[in-house]
Write an enzyme that holds these catalytic residues in place. Structure first.
Site, PDB file in Angstrom:
ATOM      1  N   CYS A  31       0.739  -1.282  -0.054  1.00  0.00           N
ATOM      2  CA  CYS A  31       0.089  -0.050  -0.014  1.00  0.00           C
ATOM      3  C   CYS A  31       0.983   1.333  -0.025  1.00  0.00           C
ATOM      4  O   CYS A  31       0.476   1.972  -0.883  1.00  0.00           O
ATOM      5  CB  CYS A  31      -1.190   0.085   0.954  1.00  0.00           C
ATOM      6  SG  CYS A  31      -0.584  -0.752   2.621  1.00  0.00           S
ATOM      7  N   HIS A  92      -1.205   7.430   4.799  1.00  0.00           N
ATOM      8  CA  HIS A  92       0.006   6.599   4.976  1.00  0.00           C
ATOM      9  C   HIS A  92       1.156   6.888   4.085  1.00  0.00           C
ATOM     10  O   HIS A  92       2.105   6.345   3.753  1.00  0.00           O
ATOM     11  CB  HIS A  92      -0.531   5.109   4.294  1.00  0.00           C
ATOM     12  CG  HIS A  92       0.336   4.136   4.870  1.00  0.00           C
ATOM     13  ND1 HIS A  92       0.310   2.817   4.047  1.00  0.00           N
ATOM     14  CD2 HIS A  92       1.096   3.779   5.886  1.00  0.00           C
ATOM     15  CE1 HIS A  92       1.205   1.825   4.776  1.00  0.00           C
ATOM     16  NE2 HIS A  92       1.734   2.568   5.914  1.00  0.00           N
ATOM     17  N   HIS A 191      -8.931  -3.841   3.417  1.00  0.00           N
ATOM     18  CA  HIS A 191      -7.858  -4.220   4.284  1.00  0.00           C
ATOM     19  C   HIS A 191      -8.258  -4.811   5.539  1.00  0.00           C
ATOM     20  O   HIS A 191      -9.200  -4.230   5.960  1.00  0.00           O
ATOM     21  CB  HIS A 191      -6.791  -2.743   4.475  1.00  0.00           C
ATOM     22  CG  HIS A 191      -5.555  -2.813   4.783  1.00  0.00           C
ATOM     23  ND1 HIS A 191      -5.162  -3.523   6.171  1.00  0.00           N
ATOM     24  CD2 HIS A 191      -4.445  -2.696   4.239  1.00  0.00           C
ATOM     25  CE1 HIS A 191      -3.752  -2.990   6.282  1.00  0.00           C
ATOM     26  NE2 HIS A 191      -3.255  -2.837   5.035  1.00  0.00           N
ATOM     27  N   ASP A 249      -4.901  -0.506  -4.552  1.00  0.00           N
ATOM     28  CA  ASP A 249      -3.466  -0.063  -4.656  1.00  0.00           C
ATOM     29  C   ASP A 249      -2.354  -1.210  -4.763  1.00  0.00           C
ATOM     30  O   ASP A 249      -1.325  -1.056  -4.878  1.00  0.00           O
ATOM     31  CB  ASP A 249      -3.409   0.839  -3.191  1.00  0.00           C
ATOM     32  CG  ASP A 249      -3.631  -0.051  -2.032  1.00  0.00           C
ATOM     33  OD1 ASP A 249      -4.065  -1.160  -2.103  1.00  0.00           O
ATOM     34  OD2 ASP A 249      -3.336   0.348  -0.846  1.00  0.00           O
ATOM     35  N   ASN A 250      -3.109  -2.601  -4.615  1.00  0.00           N
ATOM     36  CA  ASN A 250      -2.027  -3.844  -4.808  1.00  0.00           C
ATOM     37  C   ASN A 250      -3.109  -5.135  -4.999  1.00  0.00           C
ATOM     38  O   ASN A 250      -4.581  -4.885  -4.921  1.00  0.00           O
ATOM     39  CB  ASN A 250      -1.158  -3.876  -3.752  1.00  0.00           C
ATOM     40  CG  ASN A 250      -1.914  -3.901  -2.322  1.00  0.00           C
ATOM     41  OD1 ASN A 250      -1.655  -2.893  -1.362  1.00  0.00           O
ATOM     42  ND2 ASN A 250      -2.808  -4.723  -1.968  1.00  0.00           N
TER      43      ASN A 250
END
Length: 323
Positions: A31, A92, A191, A249-250
């Protein structure tokens, strides 16, 4: 969606009425660096941030855990071009004041500075209070109060719903002020921790695996939020003239309910399962519906694309890795 057990009607509707990118990649398989690349248009290892930042980096300016200040975020470029800019959800990208979203070109920030968050306020607020009363100075980011432009807020809704609510508010605000807007809606779902609302879990009661069921319910809550956002865009007559970009994001995390079939690998891997992601553009005024784009595209391409669409200028000396 390619999934047979998770229904996402709102996202499917947007995707099918837009352009689906079947070979979309982010610049990193987890992330923090992935988001750094998205917002700076650079590979994260080139700007010294190839890893996730510490979970509890301090909130003072001596702390150098963040994206270098000489990197101009896309938000700043669009803000300078007259756009109202907001980031809602996960940051983040640095906890200390100098790295704060409001210092990186975002007019509005509602969310949390760390890499994730618990989802139920009644639960995490109680735990946070308990830790404060016990004199703990190093409380997990996931428990901290949410903030709105540097002021802590007492959230009452399930976090995914709260972020969708704030996105709707911003869409209405931009419309009222007759400003073009750029919003980076940075959901933390799905998440970990895997936490879903009872009514969402009920929708997927046919999924036997508990983690998969919770994951499905968390994705479903994102989908519901997207539906509210679409309604707000239609209400404010901005729907046809708004580019919606959806991506992750992934890759999904195998150990926590996800499935990246038919790709090999999971979040954090350099196999395609780690950083090849679902992605679509929806933009009625500019893009034909029902298209598929099969050539590789990267999250790094969004920065120069947005600059071009906004008729903005790439800052002098700004290096970009995308097209």
């Amino acid at each position: 969606s390619g999934s047979t057990d998770i229904s996402i009607p709102e996202l499917d509707n947007l995707a099918n009425n837009g352009t689906i990118f079947s070979s979309a990649y982010v610049a990193h398989p987890f992330c923090g660096p992935s988001r750094a690349s998205l917002l700076t248009g650079r590979y994260s290892q080139e700007i010294g941030t190839p890893f996730n930042l510490h979970g509890n980096s301090s909130r003072n300016d001596e702390d150098n855990m963040g994206i270098p200040l000489e990197e101009t975020f896309i938000s700043k470029v669009l803000n300078d071009a007259g756009y109202y800019t907001s980031v809602i959800g996960k940051w983040h990208l640095g906890n200390s004041p100098k790295y704060h979203p409001n210092k990186r070109g975002f007019d509005n920030f509602y969310g949390f500075l760390g890499g994730g968050h618990d989802y139920f306020p009644a639960k995490y607020q109680k735990e946070y209070e308990k830790q404060v009363n016990a004199g703990n100075n190093n409380i997990r980011d996931y428990l901290h109060p949410l903030e709105h432009n540097n002021k802590t807020v007492k959230e009452t809704e399930y976090i995914t719903d709260a972020l969708s609510r704030e996105a709707v508010n911003d869409i209405k605000l931009a419309s009222k002020n007759k400003e073009p807007f750029f919003m980076y809606l940075s959901y933390n779902a799905p998440h970990v921790p895997l936490e879903a609302k009872e009514e969402d879990l009920e929708v997927f009661k046919n999924i036997e695996d508990k983690e998969r069921r919770t994951y499905a319910a968390m994705v479903y809550a994102v989908d519901r939020g997207v539906g509210n956002i679409v309604n707000a865009l239609k209400e404010t007559k901005q729907y046809d003239n708004t580019l919606i970009v959806f991506m992750s994001d992934n890759g999904g995390n195998f150990d926590h309910g996800a499935n990246n079939y038919p790709l090999k690998g999971t979040k954090g891997d350099a196999w395609e399962g780690g950083y090849r992601v679902p992605m679509f553009f929806h933009y009625p005024n500019k893009l034909e519906k029902g298209k598929q784009f099969v050539y590789p595209v990267s999250a790094l391409d969004l920065y120069p694309t947005f600059v071009n669409l906004a008729k903005a200028a790439i800052p002098n000396g700004k290096i970009l890795d995308g097209k």
